[in-house]
Design an enzyme around this catalytic site. Structure first.
Site, PDB file in Angstrom:
ATOM      1  N   SER A   1      44.656 -58.989   1.666  1.00 21.48           N
ATOM      2  CA  SER A   1      43.541 -59.669   0.999  1.00 21.48           C
ATOM      3  C   SER A   1      42.409 -58.690   0.714  1.00 21.48           C
ATOM      4  O   SER A   1      41.598 -58.914  -0.179  1.00 21.48           O
ATOM      5  CB  SER A   1      43.021 -60.825   1.867  1.00 21.48           C
ATOM      6  OG  SER A   1      42.522 -60.318   3.084  1.00 21.48           O
ATOM      7  N   ASN A   2      42.341 -57.623   1.492  1.00 19.74           N
ATOM      8  CA  ASN A   2      41.234 -56.688   1.306  1.00 19.74           C
ATOM      9  C   ASN A   2      41.730 -55.244   1.374  1.00 19.74           C
ATOM     10  O   ASN A   2      40.996 -54.346   1.775  1.00 19.74           O
ATOM     11  CB  ASN A   2      40.194 -56.954   2.406  1.00 19.74           C
ATOM     12  CG  ASN A   2      38.837 -56.402   2.050  1.00 19.74           C
ATOM     13  OD1 ASN A   2      38.564 -56.096   0.898  1.00 19.74           O
ATOM     14  ND2 ASN A   2      38.000 -56.224   3.053  1.00 19.74           N
TER      15      ASN A   2
ATOM     16  N   SER B   1      32.786 -56.257  18.712  1.00 18.30           N
ATOM     17  CA  SER B   1      31.685 -55.574  18.040  1.00 18.30           C
ATOM     18  C   SER B   1      30.445 -55.579  18.915  1.00 18.30           C
ATOM     19  O   SER B   1      30.222 -56.508  19.708  1.00 18.30           O
ATOM     20  CB  SER B   1      31.396 -56.319  16.729  1.00 18.30           C
ATOM     21  OG  SER B   1      30.149 -55.934  16.212  1.00 18.30           O
TER      22      SER B   1
ATOM     23  N   THR C   1      27.827 -56.333  17.961  1.00 19.99           N
ATOM     24  CA  THR C   1      27.028 -57.462  17.500  1.00 19.99           C
ATOM     25  C   THR C   1      26.878 -58.516  18.616  1.00 19.99           C
ATOM     26  O   THR C   1      25.916 -59.283  18.619  1.00 19.99           O
ATOM     27  CB  THR C   1      27.623 -58.072  16.215  1.00 19.99           C
ATOM     28  OG1 THR C   1      26.695 -58.976  15.657  1.00 19.99           O
ATOM     29  CG2 THR C   1      28.924 -58.789  16.454  1.00 19.99           C
TER      30      THR C   1
ATOM     31  N   TYR D   1      30.136 -64.641  11.450  1.00 21.87           N
ATOM     32  CA  TYR D   1      31.015 -63.495  11.735  1.00 21.87           C
ATOM     33  C   TYR D   1      30.831 -63.037  13.178  1.00 21.87           C
ATOM     34  O   TYR D   1      31.802 -62.892  13.933  1.00 21.87           O
ATOM     35  CB  TYR D   1      30.709 -62.327  10.773  1.00 21.87           C
ATOM     36  CG  TYR D   1      31.197 -61.005  11.302  1.00 21.87           C
ATOM     37  CD1 TYR D   1      32.541 -60.657  11.231  1.00 21.87           C
ATOM     38  CD2 TYR D   1      30.312 -60.109  11.919  1.00 21.87           C
ATOM     39  CE1 TYR D   1      32.990 -59.458  11.762  1.00 21.87           C
ATOM     40  CE2 TYR D   1      30.756 -58.912  12.454  1.00 21.87           C
ATOM     41  CZ  TYR D   1      32.088 -58.597  12.373  1.00 21.87           C
ATOM     42  OH  TYR D   1      32.534 -57.409  12.917  1.00 21.87           O
TER      43      TYR D   1
ATOM     44  N   LYS E   1      33.401 -63.106  16.808  1.00 21.72           N
ATOM     45  CA  LYS E   1      33.721 -62.022  17.756  1.00 21.72           C
ATOM     46  C   LYS E   1      33.452 -62.497  19.189  1.00 21.72           C
ATOM     47  O   LYS E   1      34.246 -62.243  20.095  1.00 21.72           O
ATOM     48  CB  LYS E   1      32.908 -60.767  17.438  1.00 21.72           C
ATOM     49  CG  LYS E   1      33.313 -60.092  16.138  1.00 21.72           C
ATOM     50  CD  LYS E   1      34.761 -59.609  16.191  1.00 21.72           C
ATOM     51  CE  LYS E   1      35.264 -59.070  14.875  1.00 21.72           C
ATOM     52  NZ  LYS E   1      36.713 -58.841  14.843  1.00 21.72           N
TER      53      LYS E   1
ATOM     54  N   ASP F   1      19.143 -58.371  10.517  1.00 23.65           N
ATOM     55  CA  ASP F   1      19.283 -57.036  11.110  1.00 23.65           C
ATOM     56  C   ASP F   1      18.493 -56.945  12.410  1.00 23.65           C
ATOM     57  O   ASP F   1      17.385 -57.471  12.512  1.00 23.65           O
ATOM     58  CB  ASP F   1      18.751 -55.952  10.148  1.00 23.65           C
ATOM     59  CG  ASP F   1      19.792 -55.496   9.156  1.00 23.65           C
ATOM     60  OD1 ASP F   1      20.994 -55.740   9.410  1.00 23.65           O
ATOM     61  OD2 ASP F   1      19.415 -54.902   8.127  1.00 23.65           O
TER      62      ASP F   1
END
Ligand code: UD1
Length: 345
Positions: free
Chosen positions: A37-38, A128, A130, A153, A157, A301
């Site tokens: 797909s990517n 991640s 994140t 997203y 994770k 961010d």
């Protein structure tokens, strides 16, 4: 014992392809499962040119449980899986949360269930930094609290880590290493594989290289009023080949039975660089002037994050080795190669 085969979902993606290269160069046989797909099949050719060994490839979506099961039946000796396949655009995830939850979580559930059904107990999961949000203490260690996710997203994770942990703690026959990546950048030094962003790049380094080559007019630096020395955000930029090598070490640890049931490692350099520092370094290293302007902060961010990689250094025996100069050079070489390739096609 028959040689174990490593299944790599998302193996034609950016980090996945570099990991397949390192696995093959370490003597492992690999099967890539990817829905393309990517990414494209050219990546398999790139891997083959570097390693002189062709990985097995199966075009399957991890949402297709039967398809996954068939792969385990076809390649009898899959003992370990590295799960990269996921949607990863932070901004898109805010607009299409259900798609992200479906793609990233249902595929993980399918995969774990299939692994258990086929007695493949070892899983390396792409997580991640994140999950730390804006850490209270820097550099951040694995013990730092997980903060509420700022995007679907990021949430996938966090939930992914929880799904694996809960399954293992319930007694499922599974062992897992969760790798929390910081910011992967660069490309293989051969420039045979690298990052292929879809459309306008959201990440910093592909945007820098596309601006330097003239594909984008100007880089926007998102904010210079953060509480950092030069006001721009700070990240820990990790060379993608170094990152890929961490997966090989993790796989070896799992196969050797040296690991606990579930372990988490930060995979970063331990060094923070600001956006402006990175922009300047890129110009120095390549000699190319980079037009940029300061614009408003980007929503979501965080100001600064960098890793304490001590746990990976000591327990995994893994360390980031490539200098930032060489990493930026590799990203630039890759970008230039894309232009040459386009002219040839
Ligand atoms: C994001 C995700 C991370 C994910 C990674 C790779 C979050 C909080 N972070 O990291 O989980 O693994 O992408 O997909 O979800 N910047 C600019 N101009 C640009 C692009 C970026 O100034 O055109 C700045 C950003 O403000 C940031 C830094 O560059 O300070 C790095 O940004 P980016 O490459 O997008 O990575 P992260 O947002 O750190």
């Amino acid at each position: 014992m028959e040689k174990p085969i490593i299944l790599v979902t998302g193996g034609t993606g950016y980090i996945g392809s570099h990991t397949v290269v390192e696995l093959q160069q370490s003597g492992f046989e690999t099967v890539i499962v990817d829905n393309l797909s990517n990414s494209t099949l050219d990546v398999v050719d790139g891997i083959t040119r570097i390693t002189h060994t062709k990985p097995h490839f199966e075009q399957i979506d991890c949402l297709d449980g039967q398809g996954l099961s068939d792969v385990f039946k076809k390649y009898q000796n899959i003992k370990a899986v590295i799960h990269f396949a996921a949607s990863k655009a932070v901004g898109e995830s805010v607009h299409k949360p259900l798609l992200y939850y479906r793609n990233n979580l249902l595929s993980l559930l399918n995969l774990i269930e299939t692994m258990m059904a086929h007695h493949a107990p070892h899983l390396v999961f792409s997580s991640s930094c994140t999950v730390y949000g804006q850490p209270d203490v820097l550099p951040v260690t694995e013990d730092a609290p997980v903060k509420p996710a700022t995007s679907p997203y990021g949430n996938t994770k966090q939930i992914g880590e929880e799904i694996i942990g809960d399954a293992i703690h319930s007694g499922a026959p599974l062992q897992s290493i969760l790798l929390r990546y910081f910011n992967p950048i660069g490309a293989h030094p051969s420039a045979e594989i690298g990052e292929l962003p879809n459309g306008v790049p959201q990440n910093l380094v592909p945007f820098i290289t596309q601006t330097a080559i003239g594909k984008r007019a100007q880089l926007s630096v998102f904010g210079n009023d953060y509480p950092t020395p030069d006001g721009s955000c700070i990240r820990d930029y990790i060379n993608v080949v170094d990152l890929a090598k961490a997966h090989v070490v993790a796989i070896k640890r799992l196969l050797a039975g040296e690991t606990g049931l579930v372990e988490t490692f930060n995979i970063g350099t331990g060094r923070g660089l600001s956006v402006l520092e990175l922009v300047n370094l890129f110009q120095q290293v390549t000699g190319v002037a980079l037009p940029y302007r300061i614009v408003a902060r980007r929503a979501g961010d965080i100001a600064q994050v960098w890793a304490d990689p001590t746990k990976a250094n000591t327990i995994l025996g893994w360390k980031a080795e490539t200098g930032i100069d060489d990493t930026l050079r590799s990203a630039w070489k890759w970008e230039q190669k894309q232009v040459i390739k386009k002219l040839r096609d």
